[in-house]
Design a protein around this motif. Structure first.
Motif, PDB file in Angstrom:
ATOM      1  N   GLN A  28       0.836  -1.199   0.000  1.00  0.00           N
ATOM      2  CA  GLN A  28       0.000   0.000   0.000  1.00  0.00           C
ATOM      3  C   GLN A  28       0.878   1.259   0.000  1.00  0.00           C
ATOM      4  O   GLN A  28       0.615   2.215  -0.731  1.00  0.00           O
ATOM      5  CB  GLN A  28      -0.922  -0.013   1.227  1.00  0.00           C
ATOM      6  N   TYR A  33      -2.154   1.859  -3.267  1.00  0.00           N
ATOM      7  CA  TYR A  33      -3.335   1.000  -3.230  1.00  0.00           C
ATOM      8  C   TYR A  33      -2.871  -0.438  -3.393  1.00  0.00           C
ATOM      9  O   TYR A  33      -1.664  -0.690  -3.564  1.00  0.00           O
ATOM     10  CB  TYR A  33      -4.365   1.408  -4.284  1.00  0.00           C
ATOM     11  N   PHE A  63      -6.107   0.509   3.951  1.00  0.00           N
ATOM     12  CA  PHE A  63      -5.905  -0.122   2.648  1.00  0.00           C
ATOM     13  C   PHE A  63      -6.935   0.359   1.638  1.00  0.00           C
ATOM     14  O   PHE A  63      -8.096   0.595   1.973  1.00  0.00           O
ATOM     15  CB  PHE A  63      -6.019  -1.645   2.762  1.00  0.00           C
TER      16      PHE A  63
END
Ligand code: FES
Length: 159
Positions: A28, A33, A63
Motif C-alpha cells: 500500500q 493501493y 488499505f
C-alpha cells in the motif's frame, strides 16, 4: 509493480504468510493501493486464499483496493466540524473535483475521503490535504486551497 518487486517486499517481511499484514502495508505504501494482480501473486506465492487476503484488505481503512490520487483530500465530518459547516465544505469539494468521497479524479490528481475527527476540533471545519491541515475553511476558500495542489498540472491558467 513487477513480480520481483513484490518478491522483495515479501522477503523484507520474512517471506512468511504470517506477515501478510506487513506485506500489504508495504505494498500500500509503495503503490498507494493494493493492485488485484499483486494480491493474486502474493496469495499464490504464500499459499493464502485470495478471499482471506481481501478480508484483511477490506477490514482496515488504511488499505485501498482502487488507485489513489496523487493528493489525498480528507474532510473532517466529526461533530465539531459538522456544526461549523463541514457538509458545505465537502459539497464544494465534490463540485470542484467532480467526485464523491471514496473516489479519485480521472486525472488521478485527487482522492476525496471523509473522517470522523482530525484531532483539531477547535479549528473546524478542517480539511487535510496530504497531511497538511487547513482549518476554519469556508466554501469560498475551497477552490483556492485545492489550487495549491493543482499548480503542477495547471500552469499558465488564471493567475
Ligand atoms: S471534529 Fe473535526 S477535527 Fe475534530
Amino acid at each position: 509493480m513487477t513480480h520481483s518487486q513484490i518478491d522483495s517486499i515479501i522477503e523484507q517481511n520474512g517471506g512468511k504468510g504470517s506477515a501478510i499484514l506487513s506485506i500489504l502495508q508495504d505494498l500500500q505504501a509503495k503503490e498507494k493501493y493494493l493492485p488485484k494482480e499483486a494480491l493474486e501473486y502474493i496469495g499464490e506465492k504464500l499459499h493464502i486464499p485470495l478471499n482471506k487476503i481481501y478480508r484483511i484488505a477490506t477490514f482496515y481503512r488504511a488499505f485501498s483496493l482502487s488507485p489513489r490520487g496523487k493528493h489525498e483530500v480528507c474532510v473532517c465530518m466529526g461533530t465539531a466540524c459538522h456544526v461549523r459547516g463541514a457538509q458545505r465544505i465537502v459539497d464544494q469539494i465534490k463540485l470542484a473535483l467532480d467526485i464523491r468521497p471514496g473516489e479519485t479524479t480521472k486525472d488521478k490528481n485527487f482522492t476525496l475521503d471523509t473522517v470522523n475527527c482530525l484531532g483539531v476540533c477547535a479549528a473546524g471545519p478542517v480539511v487535510a490535504i496530504d497531511g497538511q491541515y487547513f482549518g476554519k475553511l469556508s466554501p469560498a476558500k475551497v477552490d483556492g486551497t485545492l489550487k495549491k495542489f493543482r499548480s503542477d498540472k495547471k500552469k499558465g491558467g488564471d493567475e
